[in-house]
Scaffold this motif. Sequence first.
Motif, mmCIF file in Angstrom:
data_model
loop_
_atom_site.group_PDB
_atom_site.id
_atom_site.type_symbol
_atom_site.label_atom_id
_atom_site.label_comp_id
_atom_site.label_asym_id
_atom_site.label_seq_id
_atom_site.Cartn_x
_atom_site.Cartn_y
_atom_site.Cartn_z
ATOM 1 N N CYS A 1 23.277 30.795 -13.088
ATOM 2 C CA CYS A 1 23.143 31.671 -11.502
ATOM 3 C C CYS A 1 22.988 33.197 -11.236
ATOM 4 O O CYS A 1 22.168 34.326 -11.822
ATOM 5 C CB CYS A 1 22.483 30.843 -10.565
ATOM 6 N N SER A 2 23.685 33.736 -11.454
ATOM 7 C CA SER A 2 24.243 34.906 -11.362
ATOM 8 C C SER A 2 24.188 35.970 -12.303
ATOM 9 O O SER A 2 23.574 36.794 -12.730
ATOM 10 C CB SER A 2 26.151 34.656 -11.038
ATOM 11 N N GLU A 3 24.143 35.833 -13.735
ATOM 12 C CA GLU A 3 23.329 36.360 -14.710
ATOM 13 C C GLU A 3 22.306 36.255 -14.866
ATOM 14 O O GLU A 3 21.642 37.112 -15.508
ATOM 15 C CB GLU A 3 24.450 35.788 -16.243
ATOM 16 N N TYR A 4 21.118 35.375 -14.749
ATOM 17 C CA TYR A 4 20.073 35.326 -14.905
ATOM 18 C C TYR A 4 18.893 34.766 -14.188
ATOM 19 O O TYR A 4 17.755 34.363 -14.145
ATOM 20 C CB TYR A 4 20.227 33.807 -15.820
ATOM 21 N N THR A 5 19.803 35.250 -12.534
ATOM 22 C CA THR A 5 18.611 35.053 -11.661
ATOM 23 C C THR A 5 17.345 35.801 -11.412
ATOM 24 O O THR A 5 16.136 36.221 -11.065
ATOM 25 C CB THR A 5 19.216 34.646 -9.753
ATOM 26 N N LYS A 6 18.292 37.142 -11.613
ATOM 27 C CA LYS A 6 16.858 38.395 -12.004
ATOM 28 C C LYS A 6 16.336 38.314 -12.877
ATOM 29 O O LYS A 6 14.829 38.237 -12.570
ATOM 30 C CB LYS A 6 17.591 39.360 -11.834
ATOM 31 N N MET A 7 16.165 37.544 -14.021
ATOM 32 C CA MET A 7 15.003 37.245 -15.100
ATOM 33 C C MET A 7 14.243 36.513 -14.306
ATOM 34 O O MET A 7 13.313 36.219 -14.689
ATOM 35 C CB MET A 7 16.128 36.849 -16.549
ATOM 36 N N ALA A 8 14.394 34.949 -13.734
ATOM 37 C CA ALA A 8 13.941 34.546 -13.654
ATOM 38 C C ALA A 8 12.766 35.037 -12.042
ATOM 39 O O ALA A 8 11.362 34.613 -12.436
ATOM 40 C CB ALA A 8 14.606 32.906 -12.902
ATOM 41 N N LYS A 9 13.440 35.876 -11.580
ATOM 42 C CA LYS A 9 12.595 36.768 -10.814
ATOM 43 C C LYS A 9 11.412 37.104 -11.593
ATOM 44 O O LYS A 9 10.336 37.512 -10.534
ATOM 45 C CB LYS A 9 13.644 37.506 -9.358
ATOM 46 N N ILE A 10 12.220 37.978 -12.512
ATOM 47 C CA ILE A 10 10.382 38.220 -12.744
ATOM 48 C C ILE A 10 9.921 37.107 -13.550
ATOM 49 O O ILE A 10 8.312 37.748 -13.072
ATOM 50 C CB ILE A 10 11.026 39.156 -14.120
ATOM 51 N N ILE A 11 10.190 36.767 -14.137
ATOM 52 C CA ILE A 11 9.407 35.249 -14.312
ATOM 53 C C ILE A 11 8.150 34.749 -13.484
ATOM 54 O O ILE A 11 6.888 34.538 -13.667
ATOM 55 C CB ILE A 11 9.958 34.513 -15.751
ATOM 56 N N TYR A 12 9.138 34.655 -12.447
ATOM 57 C CA TYR A 12 8.264 33.859 -10.953
ATOM 58 C C TYR A 12 8.010 34.837 -9.560
ATOM 59 O O TYR A 12 9.222 34.483 -8.893
ATOM 60 C CB TYR A 12 8.981 32.421 -10.640
ATOM 61 N N PRO A 13 7.600 35.630 -9.902
ATOM 62 C CA PRO A 13 7.715 37.301 -8.770
ATOM 63 C C PRO A 13 7.394 36.382 -7.266
ATOM 64 O O PRO A 13 8.002 36.937 -6.070
ATOM 65 C CB PRO A 13 6.804 38.269 -9.153
ATOM 66 N N TYR A 14 6.474 34.942 -7.696
ATOM 67 C CA TYR A 14 5.957 34.425 -5.999
ATOM 68 C C TYR A 14 6.503 33.281 -5.326
ATOM 69 O O TYR A 14 6.511 33.041 -4.985
ATOM 70 C CB TYR A 14 4.357 34.331 -6.260
ATOM 71 N N LYS A 15 7.589 33.347 -6.245
ATOM 72 C CA LYS A 15 8.319 32.423 -5.542
ATOM 73 C C LYS A 15 9.867 32.327 -4.876
ATOM 74 O O LYS A 15 10.024 33.504 -5.028
ATOM 75 C CB LYS A 15 9.102 31.345 -7.408
ATOM 76 N N LYS A 16 10.154 31.999 -3.782
ATOM 77 C CA LYS A 16 10.759 31.904 -3.013
ATOM 78 C C LYS A 16 11.941 30.836 -2.853
ATOM 79 O O LYS A 16 13.472 30.733 -2.596
ATOM 80 C CB LYS A 16 10.465 32.005 -1.501
ATOM 81 N N ILE A 17 11.975 29.916 -3.721
ATOM 82 C CA ILE A 17 12.295 28.310 -4.103
ATOM 83 C C ILE A 17 12.176 28.327 -5.810
ATOM 84 O O ILE A 17 12.007 28.124 -6.453
ATOM 85 C CB ILE A 17 12.451 27.756 -3.090
ATOM 86 N N PHE A 18 13.972 28.340 -6.086
ATOM 87 C CA PHE A 18 13.782 27.692 -7.800
ATOM 88 C C PHE A 18 15.497 27.004 -8.009
ATOM 89 O O PHE A 18 15.831 26.528 -7.389
ATOM 90 C CB PHE A 18 14.754 29.280 -8.240
ATOM 91 N N SER A 19 14.724 26.473 -8.937
ATOM 92 C CA SER A 19 15.421 25.212 -9.599
ATOM 93 C C SER A 19 16.254 26.112 -10.592
ATOM 94 O O SER A 19 16.286 26.171 -11.176
ATOM 95 C CB SER A 19 14.365 24.335 -9.963
ATOM 96 N N LEU A 20 17.485 25.267 -10.890
ATOM 97 C CA LEU A 20 18.461 25.415 -11.827
ATOM 98 C C LEU A 20 17.569 25.614 -13.029
ATOM 99 O O LEU A 20 17.596 26.161 -14.346
ATOM 100 C CB LEU A 20 19.114 24.994 -12.315
ATOM 101 N N GLN A 21 17.118 24.334 -13.957
ATOM 102 C CA GLN A 21 15.891 24.381 -14.518
ATOM 103 C C GLN A 21 15.552 25.785 -15.100
ATOM 104 O O GLN A 21 15.201 26.340 -16.154
ATOM 105 C CB GLN A 21 15.396 23.116 -14.506
ATOM 106 N N GLU A 22 14.723 26.384 -14.106
ATOM 107 C CA GLU A 22 14.161 28.186 -14.083
ATOM 108 C C GLU A 22 14.820 28.865 -14.283
ATOM 109 O O GLU A 22 14.159 29.726 -15.251
ATOM 110 C CB GLU A 22 13.481 27.731 -12.456
ATOM 111 N N ILE A 23 16.176 28.711 -13.656
ATOM 112 C CA ILE A 23 16.961 30.214 -13.993
ATOM 113 C C ILE A 23 17.336 29.608 -15.715
ATOM 114 O O ILE A 23 17.348 30.626 -16.122
ATOM 115 C CB ILE A 23 18.296 29.560 -12.854
ATOM 116 N N ASN A 24 17.702 28.685 -16.021
ATOM 117 C CA ASN A 24 18.145 28.196 -17.658
ATOM 118 C C ASN A 24 16.551 28.896 -18.281
ATOM 119 O O ASN A 24 16.632 29.230 -19.710
ATOM 120 C CB ASN A 24 18.506 27.002 -17.373
#
Length: 536
Positions: free
Chosen positions: A407-430
């Motif tokens: 999460c610390s390494e790839y949450t930034k990337m997840a926020k790019i893919i899901y800019p409208y989300k406020k709650i992420f799952s670990l699967q989305e980070i992966n």
Amino acid sequence: MSIKLEELLKLPSLREAKVVAGKEGLAKLVSSISVLEYTEVDSLKEDLFNNDEFYGSEIVISALIMIKDDVEAQCRTIEHLHKVGEIGLILYYVGVFLPKIEERVIRLADRLGFTLIVMPEKEMSLRYSEVIYEVIEAIVKNDLASTSFVSEMVEQISGVPLQQRNMDTVLKILADRTRSSLVLANKNNQVIHAVTWPRTSTMDIFRTVEQYKDMVIDAVYREERDSLQPLFISKKVIAQEGIASMNLYIIKEKDSFERETAIQLAEVVQVFINLWGKHYDEISTAELMKAIMNDESVKMRRLANILNIDVSSIQMMWLMEVDNNFGAEKQLQKVREFIRQNFHVSLIDFYHQTLVILLDNSAIQEDSFQSANRLLDCLKEDEQTFTITICQNMNNTTDVQQAYLTCSEYTKMAKIIYPYKKIFSLQEINFAADCYHLINGGELAIDKALQPLSPIMEQANQQAEDLLSTLSVYLLEGNSRFQETADILYLHKNTIKYRIQRLAEILQYPVTKTPEIFQLYKAVAVYRMLTQLKEQ
């Protein structure tokens, strides 16, 4: 017991080898060499890497025979080796078994600073034993020639990845250097950290520490044991902020050690505490959180027992971030109160400016995402933007550590893919991590991922951009629902319906059809990430 990697390359057995990646790692110290040949990378991940061992400062020999045709597996192996502290890989039989070193592998090793060394290619006469013998001989000779190791050890520790730079790692490095077991205990003689040498030793170090708790500082005691080699024990004082607060026990089997060795061991531990860590003897939830995240197993068990927290019941982790300062006690108190009302077992504290919430599965009649949504509702009045990443099915603290690192390494990337989300799952980070690695895999990989969107992109007009935007939101955040997508885009529901229908006409299949939807989902994610990264 270390020597720089660049010095080892001067050995006759390595003289013809070529460094193809990670040249910055040549200045790193090598303390050991090992051989890696494994049949299944997934098993490698589970059995070898997901434990509390540290393999730092080793150089690894391998031919990667079992994954010679799987570039993805080769990259994962290098990533795992790097994560556990290995500094490089010597590759054998390139051009014989392994066809070639793919550019993707080289780029990854360069990015990680992981040295990749290739032995002479298309050569079947190579023998592992030649390199192993010369490397071990060079390390031992260097050890005998240099009796002072404080500066060398501090340099080695400073090169350890941040997430592994903890007291357990320090003691493991020192134990390997001096071939002795080391125990750090607080002023009440409670063991905080313990490392045995060899690692397989069954010696009861807790009994030994209790037995010798009143021994004279700096003395070296000899304990005779029936049918076993004698033990030699010494105790050194470790201070925090100038006050003696801990004791370092040095325990060695068979052979005694010089008093100077004990002095240097204590000095390295003292330097580490002064530079990189404080309050190792404190009893607090912050220290317990740090022990869990830093994989300091002995300290974790001691603190959990004192704080009466059942660490084994933890099965879920929430990582909570805010766009600006999240230090207000009022906000933290709200989170603690909410968690207390909904979960039986919990541990909440900051770790590297992220609020980490470790939980059991006792949420009251709702799933964890509903609970997280209610928590965000409670914090709305604070006029700050919070995000929560939910990591479920954490079977042990190793799962927690790995999830946090991901999460610390790839949450930034997840926020790019899901800019409208406020709650992420670990699967989305992966998933975000997979997309990021795909983008770094070269143009061919990118073109293949974007191919499902080509009929839309060929339109080359404003309508195409609107359709791509709608499709992205519909699949990534809108849960394939017209109304949710319309709400996010501030459009009428009928507009969304029309665009989805138009997309089906262009693609010649419904956008929710399986298995096509899986390819579309990844395609719009990669498209978003590429677009955003190009703008940065």
